[in-house]
Design a protein around this motif. Structure first.
Motif, PDB file in Angstrom:
ATOM      1  N   ARG A   1      49.331  32.897  48.637  1.00 17.21           N
ATOM      2  CA  ARG A   1      47.938  32.556  48.846  1.00 17.21           C
ATOM      3  C   ARG A   1      47.164  33.667  49.543  1.00 17.21           C
ATOM      4  O   ARG A   1      45.941  33.587  49.646  1.00 17.21           O
ATOM      5  CB  ARG A   1      47.834  31.248  49.648  1.00 17.21           C
ATOM      6  CG  ARG A   1      48.338  30.035  48.884  1.00 17.21           C
ATOM      7  CD  ARG A   1      47.970  28.730  49.566  1.00 17.21           C
ATOM      8  NE  ARG A   1      48.769  28.431  50.727  1.00 17.21           N
ATOM      9  CZ  ARG A   1      49.910  27.761  50.714  1.00 17.21           C
ATOM     10  NH1 ARG A   1      50.423  27.355  49.557  1.00 17.21           N
ATOM     11  NH2 ARG A   1      50.557  27.510  51.835  1.00 17.21           N
ATOM     12  N   ARG A   2      47.854  34.703  49.988  1.00 23.82           N
ATOM     13  CA  ARG A   2      47.184  35.835  50.636  1.00 23.82           C
ATOM     14  C   ARG A   2      47.407  37.146  49.888  1.00 23.82           C
ATOM     15  O   ARG A   2      46.504  37.965  49.776  1.00 23.82           O
ATOM     16  CB  ARG A   2      47.699  35.952  52.086  1.00 23.82           C
ATOM     17  CG  ARG A   2      47.017  37.036  52.896  1.00 23.82           C
ATOM     18  CD  ARG A   2      45.615  36.650  53.296  1.00 23.82           C
ATOM     19  NE  ARG A   2      44.977  37.758  54.008  1.00 23.82           N
ATOM     20  CZ  ARG A   2      44.276  38.730  53.428  1.00 23.82           C
ATOM     21  NH1 ARG A   2      44.070  38.720  52.123  1.00 23.82           N
ATOM     22  NH2 ARG A   2      43.745  39.702  54.146  1.00 23.82           N
ATOM     23  N   ASP A   3      48.597  37.350  49.372  1.00 25.91           N
ATOM     24  CA  ASP A   3      48.962  38.588  48.682  1.00 25.91           C
ATOM     25  C   ASP A   3      48.501  38.512  47.223  1.00 25.91           C
ATOM     26  O   ASP A   3      48.950  37.656  46.458  1.00 25.91           O
ATOM     27  CB  ASP A   3      50.476  38.782  48.760  1.00 25.91           C
ATOM     28  CG  ASP A   3      50.950  40.104  48.186  1.00 25.91           C
ATOM     29  OD1 ASP A   3      50.738  40.339  46.978  1.00 25.91           O
ATOM     30  OD2 ASP A   3      51.549  40.893  48.939  1.00 25.91           O
ATOM     31  N   LYS A   4      47.603  39.429  46.837  1.00 22.86           N
ATOM     32  CA  LYS A   4      46.980  39.352  45.515  1.00 22.86           C
ATOM     33  C   LYS A   4      47.970  39.611  44.379  1.00 22.86           C
ATOM     34  O   LYS A   4      47.807  39.085  43.278  1.00 22.86           O
ATOM     35  CB  LYS A   4      45.802  40.340  45.433  1.00 22.86           C
ATOM     36  CG  LYS A   4      44.743  40.160  46.520  1.00 22.86           C
ATOM     37  CD  LYS A   4      44.204  38.752  46.600  1.00 22.86           C
ATOM     38  CE  LYS A   4      43.047  38.593  47.565  1.00 22.86           C
ATOM     39  NZ  LYS A   4      43.397  38.645  48.973  1.00 22.86           N
ATOM     40  N   TYR A   5      48.987  40.424  44.633  1.00 23.74           N
ATOM     41  CA  TYR A   5      50.002  40.656  43.605  1.00 23.74           C
ATOM     42  C   TYR A   5      50.832  39.388  43.394  1.00 23.74           C
ATOM     43  O   TYR A   5      50.998  38.917  42.259  1.00 23.74           O
ATOM     44  CB  TYR A   5      50.908  41.824  43.989  1.00 23.74           C
ATOM     45  CG  TYR A   5      52.075  41.995  43.038  1.00 23.74           C
ATOM     46  CD1 TYR A   5      51.889  42.584  41.780  1.00 23.74           C
ATOM     47  CD2 TYR A   5      53.356  41.550  43.384  1.00 23.74           C
ATOM     48  CE1 TYR A   5      52.953  42.714  40.897  1.00 23.74           C
ATOM     49  CE2 TYR A   5      54.413  41.688  42.501  1.00 23.74           C
ATOM     50  CZ  TYR A   5      54.214  42.264  41.267  1.00 23.74           C
ATOM     51  OH  TYR A   5      55.264  42.397  40.392  1.00 23.74           O
ATOM     52  N   LEU A   6      51.368  38.832  44.476  1.00 24.93           N
ATOM     53  CA  LEU A   6      52.173  37.613  44.364  1.00 24.93           C
ATOM     54  C   LEU A   6      51.366  36.472  43.776  1.00 24.93           C
ATOM     55  O   LEU A   6      51.883  35.658  42.999  1.00 24.93           O
ATOM     56  CB  LEU A   6      52.707  37.220  45.745  1.00 24.93           C
ATOM     57  CG  LEU A   6      53.705  38.170  46.407  1.00 24.93           C
ATOM     58  CD1 LEU A   6      54.074  37.660  47.800  1.00 24.93           C
ATOM     59  CD2 LEU A   6      54.947  38.344  45.545  1.00 24.93           C
ATOM     60  N   MET A   7      50.094  36.409  44.131  1.00 26.72           N
ATOM     61  CA  MET A   7      49.203  35.363  43.633  1.00 26.72           C
ATOM     62  C   MET A   7      49.133  35.376  42.107  1.00 26.72           C
ATOM     63  O   MET A   7      49.323  34.341  41.440  1.00 26.72           O
ATOM     64  CB  MET A   7      47.805  35.588  44.216  1.00 26.72           C
ATOM     65  CG  MET A   7      46.740  34.605  43.811  1.00 26.72           C
ATOM     66  SD  MET A   7      45.144  35.100  44.510  1.00 26.72           S
ATOM     67  CE  MET A   7      45.468  34.946  46.271  1.00 26.72           C
TER      68      MET A   7
ATOM     69  N   VAL B   1      42.261  49.357  41.638  1.00 25.01           N
ATOM     70  CA  VAL B   1      43.217  49.589  42.719  1.00 25.01           C
ATOM     71  C   VAL B   1      42.678  48.922  43.973  1.00 25.01           C
ATOM     72  O   VAL B   1      41.516  49.105  44.324  1.00 25.01           O
ATOM     73  CB  VAL B   1      43.418  51.105  42.978  1.00 25.01           C
ATOM     74  CG1 VAL B   1      44.237  51.327  44.249  1.00 25.01           C
ATOM     75  CG2 VAL B   1      44.101  51.762  41.784  1.00 25.01           C
ATOM     76  N   LYS B   2      43.516  48.122  44.637  1.00 19.73           N
ATOM     77  CA  LYS B   2      43.092  47.478  45.880  1.00 19.73           C
ATOM     78  C   LYS B   2      44.316  47.139  46.723  1.00 19.73           C
ATOM     79  O   LYS B   2      45.437  47.046  46.199  1.00 19.73           O
ATOM     80  CB  LYS B   2      42.276  46.212  45.588  1.00 19.73           C
ATOM     81  CG  LYS B   2      43.004  45.119  44.810  1.00 19.73           C
ATOM     82  CD  LYS B   2      42.045  43.967  44.504  1.00 19.73           C
ATOM     83  CE  LYS B   2      42.728  42.883  43.676  1.00 19.73           C
ATOM     84  NZ  LYS B   2      41.792  41.773  43.344  1.00 19.73           N
ATOM     85  N   PRO B   3      44.120  46.934  48.026  1.00 20.95           N
ATOM     86  CA  PRO B   3      45.241  46.511  48.873  1.00 20.95           C
ATOM     87  C   PRO B   3      45.766  45.154  48.422  1.00 20.95           C
ATOM     88  O   PRO B   3      45.001  44.312  47.951  1.00 20.95           O
ATOM     89  CB  PRO B   3      44.623  46.426  50.274  1.00 20.95           C
ATOM     90  CG  PRO B   3      43.353  47.215  50.203  1.00 20.95           C
ATOM     91  CD  PRO B   3      42.867  47.105  48.803  1.00 20.95           C
ATOM     92  N   THR B   4      47.052  44.937  48.574  1.00 23.38           N
ATOM     93  CA  THR B   4      47.606  43.641  48.178  1.00 23.38           C
ATOM     94  C   THR B   4      47.008  42.501  48.999  1.00 23.38           C
ATOM     95  O   THR B   4      46.912  41.370  48.523  1.00 23.38           O
ATOM     96  CB  THR B   4      49.139  43.619  48.328  1.00 23.38           C
ATOM     97  OG1 THR B   4      49.485  44.060  49.642  1.00 23.38           O
ATOM     98  CG2 THR B   4      49.804  44.515  47.299  1.00 23.38           C
ATOM     99  N   CYS B   5      46.616  42.803  50.225  1.00 27.59           N
ATOM    100  CA  CYS B   5      45.980  41.788  51.082  1.00 27.59           C
ATOM    101  C   CYS B   5      44.563  42.225  51.421  1.00 27.59           C
ATOM    102  O   CYS B   5      44.194  42.380  52.589  1.00 27.59           O
ATOM    103  CB  CYS B   5      46.807  41.555  52.344  1.00 27.59           C
ATOM    104  SG  CYS B   5      48.402  40.790  52.024  1.00 27.59           S
ATOM    105  N   SER B   6      43.769  42.442  50.381  1.00 30.06           N
ATOM    106  CA  SER B   6      42.401  42.932  50.563  1.00 30.06           C
ATOM    107  C   SER B   6      41.504  41.843  51.129  1.00 30.06           C
ATOM    108  O   SER B   6      41.777  40.648  50.987  1.00 30.06           O
ATOM    109  CB  SER B   6      41.829  43.432  49.232  1.00 30.06           C
ATOM    110  OG  SER B   6      41.829  42.396  48.266  1.00 30.06           O
ATOM    111  N   LEU B   7      40.418  42.276  51.773  1.00 31.19           N
ATOM    112  CA  LEU B   7      39.373  41.375  52.264  1.00 31.19           C
ATOM    113  C   LEU B   7      38.058  41.837  51.660  1.00 31.19           C
ATOM    114  O   LEU B   7      37.651  42.988  51.840  1.00 31.19           O
ATOM    115  CB  LEU B   7      39.262  41.404  53.785  1.00 31.19           C
ATOM    116  CG  LEU B   7      40.332  40.678  54.608  1.00 31.19           C
ATOM    117  CD1 LEU B   7      41.563  41.532  54.755  1.00 31.19           C
ATOM    118  CD2 LEU B   7      39.766  40.335  55.981  1.00 31.19           C
TER     119      LEU B   7
END
Length: 430
Positions: free
Chosen positions: A112-118, A155-161
């Motif tokens: 629910r936070r990590d965009k890759y895992l999501m 390209v973005k951080p896995t836990c981007s805001l």
């Protein structure tokens, strides 16, 4: 265990951004609030939303979840709620530690936070998800882009805001540079970006679907549509955001897709802010699910246009569920239309006069403005949300009148709104 006379409280982790509206509503209803700050290393702008006079206690989290849980034993905790994006992970962990009945499935907390895992989770659930790879080095990202061989890529951080660290790259050099700018850097949540996710670019119309869930039942509170245009060499500059009526043609498919996404991510209680790209000939594809309320002024605008918002439903599902049962599955009605106009600067230098123009206030549909720059500060050419000088919120019963006011705002921008002193290469103003 709390005593028999322990005070009932809501614990709100990081009540920043729109979380301040949740605090306001709970305070109005005489519901005691304990504020938990997940970190003292967040970007400074988060803390501006703190309202210590409205909390019965503020607790700084020290990294030990058991110590935090013990500090709450004197209360009867009704629920733990994430007040903004930085608080999502801790709110999840604390809810599970306290065995809250409103806790979401801990198995998918990281998803629910990590965009890759999501995205991998919703793909596993059988939903269309973006092609992607998780990378820890620029070399790995470039290698994936070379193999994928379709540009642009994201390209973005896995836990981007928000839009922090999000880049649209048109070749291998831009991918490498984006990774070098993101990896190892501290993000607004005070965390080091250890990995990036590189994804296919989804070319379509972007929507936001805001939801609230109660015991596994989901309800759409609002649907919004972003408009983007090409400015200052960037193809993806936000132009405006419109709150949409229930009978929007895409709403039904968006709703089904979003409900499937949040079910896949184990969300049973609370709000989500879902960003979806509608791709021609494919339909909805996930950008990301944010397990918290719509940020900034979104809920405030929705309340002005509908009479209730995601904030009202969020507080309700954690306290009684009565409003949720009343509204769930029923169409909403727009009492007024709204368009939020993102300001777009074509100049770079030192801002010489305020852009909080009275001409904006004189627009018939003007409701409020949010300007992030003051005279004497640096203004940049707008290439994304972070470089926008601010926004103007227009609200009125007549959408045509709003659209006319949007044109007037753009005319003001094309005129003398931005009085800027150019900065020479030497750093000296011209």
């Amino acid at each position: 265990m709390p005593g028999l006379l322990a005070q009932n409280v809501l614990v709100i982790v990081d009540p920043f951004s729109s979380g301040r509206f949740l605090v306001d509503l709970a305070y109005e209803k005489n519901i005691p609030i304990v504020c938990v700050k997940s970190s003292n290393n967040l970007a400074e702008y988060f803390y501006a939303a703190l309202q210590p006079q409205k909390y019965i206690e503020t607790i700084d989290y020290n990294g030990d979840i058991q110590t935090l849980a013990k500090s709450l034993e004197k209360y009867h905790v009704q629920a733990v709620i994430a007040g903004s994006e930085p608080g999502v992970e801790l709110a999840d962990e604390l809810s599970a530690t306290l065995n809250m009945p409103t806790a979401n499935e801990s198995k998918y907390s990281a998803h629910r936070r990590d965009k890759y895992l999501m995205n991998e989770r919703i793909r596993e659930f059988g939903l269309r998800a973006a092609n992607q790879s998780e990378c820890y080095t620029a070399e790995d990202a470039v290698s994936w882009a070379r193999t994928y061989n379709k540009y642009p890529v994201v390209v973005k951080p896995t836990c981007s805001l928000g839009t922090d660290g999000v880049f649209f790259c048109n070749d291998e050099t831009e991918v490498e540079n984006a990774c070098l700018r993101v990896l190892g850097k501290v993000n607004p949540a005070g965390q080091v970006n250890e990995a990036i996710v590189i994804q296919e670019f989804l070319n379509g119309t972007e929507y936001v679907v805001d939801t609230v869930s109660h015991n596994g039942e989901h309800h759409v509170t609002d649907v919004w549509r972003y408009t983007k245009q090409c400015h200052n060499g960037s193809k993806f500059v936000y132009h405006g955001t419109q709150l949409l009526p229930y009978d929007t043609p895409e709403r039904e498919r968006l709703q089904k897709y979003v409900f499937d996404c949040i079910t896949a991510l184990g969300i049973r209680y609370g709000p989500t802010h879902c960003e979806i790209m509608w791709v021609p000939e494919e339909g909805p594809i996930l950008v990301e699910v944010n397990s918290r309320m719509h940020g900034a002024s979104g809920p405030k605008i929705a309340h002005l246009c509908k009479g209730h918002s995601q904030i009202d439903l969020t507080l309700d599902v954690y306290t009684s569920g009565e409003l949720f049962q009343e509204l769930s599955g029923k169409p909403w009605k727009l009492l007024k239309h709204s368009v939020t106009v993102d300001l777009i600067s074509k100049k770079d230098g030192i801002l010489m006069k305020s852009i909080e123009s009275d001409a904006f206030r004189g627009l018939e549909s003007f409701n409020f403005m949010s300007i992030g720059l003051k005279p004497g500060e640096r203004i940049s050419k707008t290439v994304d949300l972070l470089t926008s000088p601010g926004y103007i919120c227009l609200i009125h019963e007549d959408l045509n009148l709003i659209n006319e006011d949007v044109k007037r705002i753009r005319d003001l921008e094309a005129g003398s709104l931005y009085e800027v002193e150019e900065i020479l290469d030497s750093g000296i103003t011209a």
